[in-house]
Write an enzyme that holds these catalytic residues in place. Structure first.
Site, PDB file in Angstrom:
ATOM      1  N   LYS A  44     -13.518   3.066 -45.644  1.00  0.00           N
ATOM      2  CA  LYS A  44     -15.019   3.696 -45.826  1.00  0.00           C
ATOM      3  C   LYS A  44     -15.176   5.805 -45.734  1.00  0.00           C
ATOM      4  O   LYS A  44     -15.884   6.500 -45.876  1.00  0.00           O
ATOM      5  CB  LYS A  44     -15.720   2.919 -45.097  1.00  0.00           C
ATOM      6  CG  LYS A  44     -16.517   1.622 -45.332  1.00  0.00           C
ATOM      7  CD  LYS A  44     -17.840   0.690 -45.142  1.00  0.00           C
ATOM      8  CE  LYS A  44     -17.532  -0.381 -45.492  1.00  0.00           C
ATOM      9  NZ  LYS A  44     -16.986  -1.564 -44.833  1.00  0.00           N
ATOM     10  N   GLU A 127     -22.630   4.704 -38.287  1.00  0.00           N
ATOM     11  CA  GLU A 127     -23.399   5.284 -39.262  1.00  0.00           C
ATOM     12  C   GLU A 127     -24.598   5.069 -38.415  1.00  0.00           C
ATOM     13  O   GLU A 127     -25.329   4.407 -37.876  1.00  0.00           O
ATOM     14  CB  GLU A 127     -23.342   4.494 -40.215  1.00  0.00           C
ATOM     15  CG  GLU A 127     -23.820   5.635 -41.942  1.00  0.00           C
ATOM     16  CD  GLU A 127     -22.918   5.140 -42.922  1.00  0.00           C
ATOM     17  OE1 GLU A 127     -22.215   5.218 -43.629  1.00  0.00           O
ATOM     18  OE2 GLU A 127     -23.451   3.654 -43.369  1.00  0.00           O
ATOM     19  N   ARG A 220     -13.921  -1.757 -57.702  1.00  0.00           N
ATOM     20  CA  ARG A 220     -13.645  -3.404 -58.473  1.00  0.00           C
ATOM     21  C   ARG A 220     -14.542  -3.883 -59.094  1.00  0.00           C
ATOM     22  O   ARG A 220     -16.107  -3.431 -59.632  1.00  0.00           O
ATOM     23  CB  ARG A 220     -12.916  -4.302 -57.341  1.00  0.00           C
ATOM     24  CG  ARG A 220     -14.559  -4.938 -56.236  1.00  0.00           C
ATOM     25  CD  ARG A 220     -13.995  -6.193 -55.147  1.00  0.00           C
ATOM     26  NE  ARG A 220     -15.076  -5.907 -54.109  1.00  0.00           N
ATOM     27  CZ  ARG A 220     -16.090  -6.485 -54.126  1.00  0.00           C
ATOM     28  NH1 ARG A 220     -16.600  -6.421 -55.436  1.00  0.00           N
ATOM     29  NH2 ARG A 220     -17.100  -5.972 -52.930  1.00  0.00           N
TER      30      ARG A 220
END
Length: 351
Positions: A44, A127, A220
């Site tokens: 990430k 975050e 994906r």
């Protein structure tokens, strides 16, 4: 008999760059993105760096944190509440909301350990946590040569333990033009790496500020790809296989005349006990009956039948019930009916 291609589904190996490389080394087509793309988006913090470089709106956050002290300094700077995240996490694993320095101190080693145990990577970062948030995502498909198309916006906000339970498309009640902005941001990011195959760019939408921010990229096929297929009239898995075989028509040709129709909602049926904080409920399914499907208005993707053993070792999802209708209200009513008509005995479920 020798396999010439592998579709990795949406399990652990679907985003594993080393597995994709092993397939290529064995001359087996990996039906998904390139190993390089799996790497850049698989962590990430590297995905955040790429998004920032290309001007995609970002939540305030940090690079990888090497110590609890660094995390505590970052927590004060970003401002509580914060989300402590494993960089290699997925499926809701390795994420903790921390509302104070004490909670951050308590969670730091736990999240690192979750990342190491589940994904062989203990890297963590912080975050900003949005209190009133929606989880929005854009389905993209790229040809690996720079062409990318977006197939609308899904809303996957109904979750438990950061794992999705209800998903729908198109995302309802967005400000005018917001869906187009989300799709444009997703396409920009995917084009930056010449993205190949199916993928999803995830965003958090701040309901109070009416703004979206980049979250991560899933390299994906996703569990919720079915709602997009029902609304857009496409078969994403067929596209993925055809692209890997070199048989897919140009995306400009495929996207001609493509437009969304109606609304689709998916419910994930899990072998979990809602009365016990949704803990997994393994056991023997003694009776299974789903209503008759027609391919369009009701679609059920499942692997279970009476006599199936639900093991304790894997994700407890046992079926996906997808309803399509001309309007969102009708789709919700039909989904309620389909769930009511579904029979699952032997284990506790969230039906």
């Amino acid at each position: 008999f020798r396999s010439t291609a592998i579709h990795p589904g949406y399990g652990f190996l679907s985003e594993n760059a080393a597995f994709a490389e092993a397939c290529e080394a064995a001359n087996i087509a990996f039906i998904g993105p390139t190993p390089e793309q799996l790497r850049v988006f698989g962590l990430k913090h590297t995905a955040r760096a790429l998004a920032k470089q290309h001007g995609v709106p970002m939540l305030e956050g940090t690079e990888l944190l090497d110590s609890l002290d660094a995390a505590l300094i970052a927590g004060e700077h970003v401002g509580y509440p914060v989300m402590l995240k494993s960089t290699a996490g997925g499926g809701g694993i390795g994420m903790r909301v921390c509302r104070s320095a004490a909670e951050l101190s308590e969670s730091f080693e736990t999240v690192k350990r979750l990342g190491q145990n589940n994904f062989s990577d203990a890297g963590v970062f912080i975050e900003k946590y949005i209190q009133r948030a929606r989880h929005l995502e854009v389905q993209v498909f790229g040809d690996g040569r720079g062409e990318v198309i977006a197939l609308g916006v899904r809303d996957c906000s109904v979750q438990r333990r950061n794992q999705k339970v209800l998903e729908e498309t198109p995302a309802p009640n967005l400000p005018d033009g917001m869906a187009d902005e989300l799709c444009a941001a997703a396409i920009k990011l995917a084009k930056a790496v010449n993205y190949r195959s199916a993928g999803t760019v995830e965003f958090v939408f701040d309901s109070e500020a009416q703004r979206f921010y980049f979250l991560e990229v899933n390299t994906r096929l996703q569990v919720e790809h079915g709602v997009t297929e029902q609304v857009w009239g496409v078969d994403l898995v067929r596209w993925m296989v055809a692209l890997a075989a070199g048989d897919l028509p140009p995306l400009s040709e495929l996207s001609q005349g493509l437009k969304p129709d109606g609304h689709a909602i998916q419910a994930r049926l899990y072998a979990e006990d809602p009365g016990r904080d949704f803990q997994p409920s393994p056991g023997l399914l003694t009776a299974v009956h789903f209503p008759a499907t027609d391919g369009k208005q009701l679609r059920i993707d499942t692997w279970v039948e009476a006599g199936c053993e639900i093991p304790p070792y894997f994700d407890p999802m046992i079926a996906k019930v997808i309803c399509w209708a001309p309007t969102r209200a009708e789709a919700a009513t039909d989904l309620h009916q389909a769930l009511g008509d579904s029979v699952l005995y032997g284990v506790e479920t969230n039906r």
